[in-house]
Design a protein around this motif. Structure first.
Motif, PDB file in Angstrom:
ATOM      1  N   SER A 168       0.868  -1.181   0.000  1.00 39.38           N
ATOM      2  CA  SER A 168       0.000   0.000   0.000  1.00 39.38           C
ATOM      3  C   SER A 168       0.899   1.224   0.000  1.00 39.38           C
ATOM      4  N   GLU A 199      -6.429  -1.837  -3.830  1.00 36.72           N
ATOM      5  CA  GLU A 199      -7.273  -2.705  -2.988  1.00 36.72           C
ATOM      6  C   GLU A 199      -7.353  -4.110  -3.577  1.00 36.72           C
ATOM      7  N   GLU A 205      -6.041  -7.687  -2.120  1.00 40.91           N
ATOM      8  CA  GLU A 205      -6.944  -8.840  -1.956  1.00 40.91           C
ATOM      9  C   GLU A 205      -6.389 -10.063  -2.685  1.00 40.91           C
TER      10      GLU A 205
END
Lengths: 463, 470
Positions: A290, A425, A429
């Motif tokens: 991130s 995101e 995942e």
């Protein structure tokens, strides 16, 4: 002086009953019976560096080198005069705990003049509340040191507990909420007992009460750090090398509360830089992928050491397909646990096949093996049963993949990269669910590929 | 409930449990409602380390018990089964599931045996999404999906083939007009079709021939007299009763033809048309087109019935959907629909007997979904007192038969003798109402529960009590 090695899993005495994996089977290793084979294929069990040595395989060459060796070198070269804060991360089931135990063994094998004292803290009991903060860690570290009863540190900790910590806490009782008043007024004199009470309150009290206690402890975090530092100094005075604190399993802190986790890792843990020790902490992989990932380097002076998967597939630029060295290494991991020639009709070929399909995840390989073995009452396990074991895991993995991902996955499989339009995101995942795996081939930049079980599924777009 | 199709999966589960005995292992068992009872029976019959596995309660109670274990305050515990692990996902926003996920590497120090999570397919998908790390620490994954729910008895006095033959002769020899005779024949064929669905497969095949004969006669007379509604209704009955012979596409075609004929004579909000559509939805659901069938029921049939027709038809439409859900192995959904919608409908309309029957059916679905405690509560607290007050032997017998099954499968202390008592009650009530078919069924259950004659004093006392009261 007590030996400078501590090997602790968890904080309860119950965990000390835990037997190493290889001692839980009746017969020989590798397993020659189906019952033993299933026991040795339990993916929930990390390996003990000494007792389970027969099960361990050197995987550095197929993981882009011994990445934790850099951590050892760092500790060795910085020595006792300096301190550091280093983070280790990796996929689920990449063997972080096993590798950290090995790191501990490597540190303890250093020459005597630089050999560190290693304290290992399993943070699982802390993160189980899915609500953990710096104060919880400081209390746990104090408790850990007291439990270890390192002779040089004990008097310091005892004195600090009675004079500073306990006295400070007792002084805060007036005006504190009722539950805190009861707790603070009745803190035991024995430091270990007092810290146990605080730790239990931090774990088991309702959220609001935990918050109140944490706030109180926060106002004395410098007292706690100062106390730890005085104890660390004493340890260093009595031993030649530095002190290394390894905090394992903190990365398991709930991913569903990402902002809280980012705040903990990027802001609150900075306080641990003040500790006069080398602190090694596991970090969640999603943070590495991130925007927070870059902040690690900025805040701590170095990035996160990531343990990649065993490289069972080659980069497309190198021709793609299976990586024979990685597959062979994985097959060796399996062969250390299961005697394929005795238990399987197709012998070691099965290990090769399962290894290639595992994507380099040891846990997945073990799960497929278990599935095949439990298809039959008696050996030898047939090819049909192996197919069933593989198919079961394949269906299990496939169910977790939304159809909307398939096009992106095909692109990743083709290019070994996440396409630019794939959101951060979704990337997280995909990596968290082991749909996409990260590999290293010795170069600094990793490459990505889709899990082979997904690639083989009928839903995966064909080129 | 045992299905041959799930026997290999159950054997695999037994092997897995046997081979992991003595140590910690996380096991996920994914099962539909139809197979859940068999899964729980298998797990209960297994012994781990010489002791039966502890089975936690369903729902929040079980989740709380698991949470206590995770805290490890009382030290490590023996292996256990979480029979309703779906509740982990829903309970308190998934807090306990998060805890389990985080503690996954420490579980072996907290649980000295297998930790078995029994999940529905939907629950497993939710678990995988929320706790992929926990999923990856699973040693064993066993899927046990029967796909088809076993037939559930209905609380009505059963027709016999002889009854139907007598009624058929009466209709054929009467002086009814063709139209009247067609309607009577279609009604008889429908009743017999529903009754025959409760029979074992070989018996049902013979019964289907009788249904087809009646529907064929209805169709012949309807065509002769140009009675379009009768033609359509007879076509629907033939499609429904000829599942094996016609195959999915032909059945679908036949019902769609019937619907078109009904629409062609200007029918729209008509009960026959809605029944034809409900038959089409049932055929779709039974042949793998579950979403399409469900959509028809939920978006078209039930709203149309609710808008135009009375409580009886509203109950009927929902009951058909519940039956279909159960046949798909989704007994829990069938129970939710029955207890959540059908029972309140009957209650609001003041239809006490229908309310009792639907409560009993809801409880039977719960038994099929292996939710024994909930079923027992409904049967004991509501169905038995209400059926007894109404003096309805069939409803009371049905309640006791289901109680016997629920208590037997729950398998607690003293449950077996309690099940015997209930089965004996049910048999006597069925005998009193002259239902030979169910008397025979209860005899089989009694033989299974007590292969040897009732021998000890307590058993004799129970038998005497039973004779005095029924």
């Amino acid at each position: 002086m007590r030996p400078n090695c501590t090997m602790i899993r968890g904080m309860s005495s119950a965990s000390l009953e835990h037997l190493p994996l290889s001692r839980r089977v009746l017969g020989r290793i590798p397993a020659e019976t189906l019952g033993d084979a299933v026991k040795l294929c339990n993916p929930a069990e990390p390996l003990d560096p000494e007792a389970d040595d027969a099960l361990r395989v050197e995987l550095d060459a197929v993981r882009g080198g011994n990445r934790l060796r850099q951590v050892v070198r760092n500790v060795q070269r910085l020595g006792a005069a300096a301190s550091s804060l280093q983070f280790v991360s990796g996929h689920i089931g990449a063997g972080k705990t096993t590798e950290l135990r090995r790191l501990q063994a490597d540190l303890l094998a250093l020459p005597v003049d630089t050999r560190p004292t290693v304290l290992m803290l399993d943070a699982t009991p802390l993160v189980e509340t899915s609500d953990v903060d710096l104060e919880d860690l400081l209390v746990a570290l104090w408790r850990r040191m007291l439990e270890e009863e390192i002779a040089s540190a004990m008097p310091v900790l005892k004195e600090l507990w009675t004079k500073d910590a306990k006295a400070f806490l007792a002084s805060q009782a007036t005006g504190a909420p009722e539950f805190l008043r009861g707790l603070l007024n009745k803190l035991p004199e024995v430091p270990k007992d007092g810290l146990s009470k605080l730790a239990d309150a931090l774990r088991f009290q309702p959220t609001e009460q935990r918050k109140a206690l944490r706030q109180l402890l926060g106002s004395m975090s410098d007292v706690l750090i100062r106390g730890l530092n005085r104890a660390l100094e004493k340890i260093r005075d009595s031993a030649a090398g530095p002190v290394v604190l390894i905090i394992d399993n903190l990365e398991k802190v709930s991913a569903t509360r990402r902002e809280v986790v980012e705040h903990l890792y990027l802001e609150r843990l900075r306080a641990l830089l003040e500790l006069k020790a080398h602190v090694i902490i596991t970090a969640p992989l999603f943070l590495v992928y991130s925007s927070a990932g870059g902040t690690f380097s900025a805040n701590y002076g170095r990035g996160v050491t990531v343990l990649p998967m065993v490289r069972v597939s080659k980069r497309r630029a190198e021709g793609g397909g299976e990586d024979p060295a990685g597959v062979a290494a994985m097959a060796e991991v399996l062969s250390r646990r299961v005697d394929f020639d005795t238990l399987f009709v197709d012998g070691r070929q099965v290990a090769q096949r399962i290894s290639a399909l595992s994507g380099g995840s040891i846990r997945h390989a073990l799960t497929m093996l278990e599935g095949a073995i439990n298809e039959q009452d008696e050996p030898p396990i047939t090819a049909r049963s192996v197919d069933v074991g593989v198919r079961q895991l394949q269906e299990d993995r496939e169910r977790a993949v939304p159809q909307a991902w398939m096009k992106t996955l095909a692109e990743i499989h083709r290019s070994n990269r996440f396409p630019a339009e794939c959101s951060a995101e979704t990337q997280r995942e995909m990596l968290r669910g082991l749909v996409v795996l990260e590999y290293q081939n010795g170069e600094p930049a990793p490459y990505f590929d889709v899990h082979p079980l997904i690639v083989q599924s009928p839903r995966f777009p064909r080129e | 409930v045992r299905h041959e199709s799930i026997a290999p999966s159950l054997a695999r589960l037994s092997r897995l449990m046997k081979r992991t005995a003595g140590g910690f292992a996380l096991v996920r068992v994914v099962t539909d409602d139809a197979a859940r009872g068999a899964v729980l029976s298998t797990l209960k019959s297994l012994r781990e380390g010489g002791q039966a596995l502890r089975v936690l309660p369903d729902g929040a109670e079980g989740v709380s018990a698991l949470e206590g274990t995770l805290r490890g305050v009382d030290g490590p515990c023996d292996g256990m089964v979480v029979p309703d692990a779906d509740a982990l996902v829903s309970f308190d926003g998934g807090r306990v599931l998060d805890g389990l996920n985080l503690a996954r590497d420490r579980l072996s120090s907290l649980v000295r045996g297998p930790l078995v999570l029994v999940l529905s397919p939907q629950g497993d998908a939710s678990l995988a999404a929320r706790a992929p790390d926990l999923r990856d620490a699973t040693l064993g994954l066993v899927r046990v999906e029967a796909g088809v729910g076993a037939a559930i008895d209905v609380p009505f006095k059963h027709l016999t083939a002889n009854d139907v033959e007598v009624e058929l002769s009466r209709i054929l020899s009467s002086e009814m007009s063709d139209g009247e005779a067609v309607d009577a024949l279609v009604l008889l064929a429908k009743r017999w079709h529903h009754a025959s669905q409760l029979e074992p497969a070989d018996h049902a095949e013979r019964d289907r021939e009788l249904t087809d004969r009646i529907a064929g006669e209805a169709l012949r007379r309807a065509v002769r007299s140009g009675y379009v509604r009768g033609i359509a209704n007879a076509m629907v009955v033939r499609a429904m009763s000829n599942g094996r012979r016609l195959g999915f596409e032909q059945r679908r075609q036949l019902i769609e033809d019937a619907i078109q004929r009904l629409q062609a004579i200007g029918l729209s909000a008509d009960l026959d048309l809605l029944q034809a559509r409900s038959s089409l939805a049932s055929v779709l659901m039974q042949n793998g087109h579950v979403d399409e069938g469900l959509w028809l029921f939920e978006e078209e049939i039930i709203p149309a019935v609710d808008e135009t027709f009375g409580t009886e038809d509203q109950i009927s439409a929902r009951s058909i959907l519940a039956t279909n859900l159960h046949r798909l192995g989704r007994a829990r959904d069938a129970a939710t629909l029955t207890l959540g919608e059908v029972v309140p409908l009957a209650r609001r309309a003041g239809q006490t007997r229908e309310e009792v029957r639907q409560l009993a059916l809801g409880a039977a679905y719960l038994v099929a979904a292996a939710r024994y405690d909930e079923a027992i509560t409904i049967l004991c607290d509501e169905v038995v007192p209400k059926a007894r007050a109404a003096g309805d032997d069939i409803d009371l017998a049905f309640a006791y038969a289901n109680l016997a099954e629920a208590v037997e499968h729950r398998g607690g202390n003293g449950d077996l003798s309690q099940a015997l008592l209930y089965a004996d009650f049910a048999k006597r009530l069925y005998a009193r109402s002259g239902d030979a078919r169910d008397v025979k069924r209860m005899d089989e259950i009694l033989r299974r529960l007590a292969p040897a004659p009732l021998g000890n004093r307590a058993d004799r006392r129970r038998a005497r009590f039973s004779r005095q009261h029924f």
